[in-house]
Design a protein around this motif. Structure first.
Motif, short mmCIF file in Angstrom:
data_model
loop_
_atom_site.label_atom_id
_atom_site.label_comp_id
_atom_site.label_asym_id
_atom_site.label_seq_id
_atom_site.Cartn_x
_atom_site.Cartn_y
_atom_site.Cartn_z
N THR A 127 102.91 77.05 41.53
CA THR A 127 102.81 78.48 41.23
C THR A 127 101.43 78.97 41.63
OG1 THR A 127 104.33 78.30 39.36
CG2 THR A 127 102.87 80.22 39.39
N VAL A 128 101.39 80.02 42.45
CA VAL A 128 100.12 80.61 42.87
C VAL A 128 100.19 82.12 42.66
CG1 VAL A 128 99.56 78.81 44.55
CG2 VAL A 128 100.91 80.78 45.27
N CYS A 129 99.03 82.74 42.60
CA CYS A 129 98.93 84.19 42.45
C CYS A 129 98.47 84.79 43.78
CB CYS A 129 97.96 84.54 41.33
SG CYS A 129 98.48 83.91 39.71
N VAL A 130 99.04 85.92 44.15
CA VAL A 130 98.86 86.44 45.51
C VAL A 130 98.68 87.95 45.51
CG1 VAL A 130 99.94 86.60 47.80
CG2 VAL A 130 100.39 84.61 46.36
N VAL A 131 97.81 88.41 46.43
CA VAL A 131 97.79 89.80 46.84
C VAL A 131 98.19 89.81 48.31
CG1 VAL A 131 96.36 91.81 47.36
CG2 VAL A 131 96.10 90.63 45.18
N ALA A 132 99.17 90.64 48.67
CA ALA A 132 99.63 90.72 50.05
C ALA A 132 99.20 92.04 50.67
CB ALA A 132 101.14 90.58 50.11
N GLY B 34 98.68 98.60 56.28
CA GLY B 34 97.30 98.67 55.81
C GLY B 34 97.18 98.67 54.30
N GLN B 35 98.30 98.76 53.59
CA GLN B 35 98.27 98.84 52.13
C GLN B 35 98.36 97.45 51.52
OE1 GLN B 35 101.48 101.15 50.52
NE2 GLN B 35 100.44 101.53 48.59
N MET B 36 97.67 97.27 50.37
CA MET B 36 97.72 96.03 49.62
C MET B 36 98.68 96.15 48.45
SD MET B 36 93.83 94.59 49.29
CE MET B 36 93.29 96.08 48.43
N SER B 37 99.27 95.02 48.07
CA SER B 37 100.15 95.00 46.91
C SER B 37 99.34 94.79 45.64
CB SER B 37 101.15 93.86 47.04
OG SER B 37 100.51 92.60 46.84
N ALA B 38 100.00 94.99 44.51
CA ALA B 38 99.45 94.52 43.24
C ALA B 38 99.57 93.00 43.21
CB ALA B 38 100.21 95.15 42.08
N PRO B 39 98.76 92.30 42.42
CA PRO B 39 98.88 90.84 42.34
C PRO B 39 100.26 90.44 41.81
CG PRO B 39 96.80 91.59 41.41
CD PRO B 39 97.63 92.81 41.63
N PHE B 40 100.79 89.32 42.33
CA PHE B 40 102.07 88.79 41.86
C PHE B 40 102.05 87.27 41.98
CE2 PHE B 40 102.38 89.60 46.39
CZ PHE B 40 103.07 88.51 46.90
N THR B 41 103.04 86.61 41.42
CA THR B 41 103.12 85.15 41.49
C THR B 41 104.21 84.74 42.47
OG1 THR B 41 104.68 85.02 39.65
CG2 THR B 41 102.34 84.85 39.11
N MET B 42 104.05 83.55 43.03
CA MET B 42 105.07 82.99 43.91
C MET B 42 104.96 81.46 43.88
SD MET B 42 103.56 83.53 47.80
CE MET B 42 104.71 82.34 48.50
N ILE B 43 105.99 80.81 44.39
CA ILE B 43 105.98 79.35 44.55
C ILE B 43 105.63 79.04 45.99
CG2 ILE B 43 107.28 77.21 44.31
CD1 ILE B 43 106.85 78.70 41.69
N ASN B 44 104.57 78.25 46.21
CA ASN B 44 104.14 77.97 47.58
C ASN B 44 104.89 76.78 48.18
OD1 ASN B 44 102.96 75.66 46.55
ND2 ASN B 44 100.86 76.31 46.90
N SER B 45 104.50 76.37 49.36
CA SER B 45 105.24 75.34 50.10
C SER B 45 105.17 73.97 49.44
CB SER B 45 104.71 75.24 51.54
OG SER B 45 103.33 74.93 51.53
N THR B 46 104.21 73.76 48.55
CA THR B 46 104.12 72.48 47.84
C THR B 46 104.76 72.54 46.47
OG1 THR B 46 101.95 73.00 46.86
CG2 THR B 46 101.95 71.95 49.03
#
Length: 470
Positions: A401-406, A386-398
């Motif tokens: 570079t994208v920014c993500v909250v998980a 139920g907890q959210m992460s802090a925003p971070f960057t990752m490389i997506n399937s294409t």
């Protein structure tokens, strides 16, 4: 989202032998020790495989002098059948090149740089690729042949339950911890100046090709950012429209003159120029050059800040002020995904990530930690349900570079399999056993119908498969 994980075995197997190993090979008086069909197995082949396995730390379940040549012989059987069934025609140079590039990238990560890899191997990258080619081609052929042989094997729910019921308690498999993860994604904005820079590069390539200064293939090898086709001069294999990015396909299938270069095409992967090679029915064969705009640090910072604000609103249960009149209840992560997420693969499913197999088919929403993209796995490992992460960057399937909250939706701790809760796990177990049994029986039958000759020294071996000794 999925990234290919290259095993350490491939890294070890393709690194050069140590001096002592080379000396031991040099001292071998080579000879043919096995013959399978029209394929010979040399004493040096067996010694090389033994050294590779030793470097990897393999523990033999028997005599390696018997196990290693048998393993090589079995591979020969699958390779021979792959030719008979024309499976070799399904393994393209693009497939092989993609595998090689993945492995090179892995080795570069391990050793530090491409220059260090070349120094260690005492080969240029081009020579390294060439040295890997046949090994990876054979691996792909064996894999595809096995897949073809077992593709029609299925199991029923009744068979799964019966198998589980008859299984001894100490044989019930342990199901590792799995998680379900939701993500909210923002793609950093690329500046018009950066897009124009990439387009100017592609226009320059087109001009040089049209003037006859160089070839499309040469420029693709030098500058394309598509690892799967770069080594082949940007050349892709025959492919149907549905496999390609829609924008790319629209241009590729409308090309008619192989001497012309297409206009610049924007796809989900970046920007391309394309050249026709051939058309065959409803498939097209082209070469292309891909260039990817670089995302600036300021754009990444802005996207991370925006996600931070969105996450704060979710925690407060309040949507952004202009949207509050639209919500009667509490503002949730799922609401924010529907409003703001850029990820088309998860947006329609409330951000829930889907675990897909190597064939691209959906397995489930549950992931073992090593199946997640590494950037996601690192943050999820620290979260409570139920907890959210802090925003971070990752490389997506294409490759962008994208920014993500998980958000960690669910975590199921490791446990012994239960037929009700873990039916899919048990089904895979039974199915895999059925496939392995089928392949074992296939090898035994294949041995009986194949010419086999082995040296006298192997006649006392206890082999896994019967029929070698006649």
């Amino acid at each position: 989202m999925k990234r290919i994980i290259i095993s350490l075995f491939l890294l070890v197997a393709l690194l050069p032998l140590h001096a002592d190993d080379k000396d031991s090979l040099a001292n071998i008086v080579d000879e043919v020790v096995w013959v399978v069909g029209d394929e010979a197995i040399l004493k040096s082949d067996i010694e090389v495989e033994r050294i590779r396995a030793s470097m990897e730390g393999v523990r033999w379940g028997g005599d390696p002098d018997c196990i290693v040549p048998e393993q090589i012989a079995v591979q020969k059987l699958f390779l021979h059948q792959a030719v008979i069934d024309s499976v070799d025609k399904d393994v393209t140079e693009n497939d092989i090149a993609a595998r090689i590039e993945d492995n090179i990238e892995y080795m570069v990560e391990q050793i530090g740089s491409r220059e260090k890899l070349e120094e260690y191997r005492k080969q240029s990258l081009s020579e390294i690729r060439q040295s890997m080619h046949d090994e990876f081609r054979n691996q792909l052929l064996i894999q595809r042949m096995k897949q073809k042989l077992v593709e029609d094997i299925t199991v029923t729910p009744a068979e799964v339950r019966r198998y589980f019921k008859d299984m001894p308690e100490d044989s019930i498999p342990f199901v590792p911890t799995v998680v379900e993860v939701q993500i909210l994604t923002q793609t950093p904005r690329i500046t018009p100046e950066e897009i124009n820079r990439v387009k100017d590069e592609l226009r320059e390539y087109t001009e040089r090709i049209n003037k006859g200064e160089t070839s499309f293939s040469t420029l693709a090898r030098l500058y394309s950012e598509d690892p799967g086709s770069r080594r082949n001069g940007g050349e892709m294999d025959y492919v149907g429209r549905g496999i390609l990015d829609p924008a790319f396909a629209a241009v590729a299938f409308n090309l008619t003159d192989p001497t012309k270069v297409s206009k610049i095409v924007e796809s989900q992967f970046g920007y391309h120029i394309i050249q026709l090679i051939d058309k065959r029915g409803d498939k097209v064969k082209v070469r292309h050059i891909l260039r990817k705009p670089v995302v600036g640090d300021s754009a990444i910072t802005a996207s991370l800040a925006r996600l931070d604000t969105i996450a704060a609103d979710i925690r407060a249960g309040l949507p952004p002020l202009p949207l509050r009149s639209q919500f009667e209840g509490k503002y949730t992560f799922e609401d924010a995904v529907a409003l703001f997420s850029d990820d088309k693969d998860t947006r329609s499913n409330y951000g829930l990530m889907a675990n897909k197999g190597e064939d691209g088919q959906l397995k489930s929403s549950r992931f073992e930690m090593q199946e997640l993209p590494p950037e996601v796995a690192r943050v999820v490992d620290t979260l409570q349900v139920g907890q959210m992460s802090a925003p971070f960057t990752m490389i997506n399937s294409t490759g962008k570079t994208v920014c993500v909250v998980a958000k960690l939706k669910n975590r199921i701790p490791g446990h012994k399999a239960d037929i009700t809760e873990d039916f899919q796990v048990m089904k895979e177990l039974v199915l895999n056993k059925r496939r392995m049994d089928f392949l074992h029986d296939w090898v035994v039958k294949k041995i009986k119908s194949t010419y086999v000759r082995l040296n006298e020294q192997y006649r006392d071996c206890k082999f896994e498969y019967e029929g070698w000794i006649r």
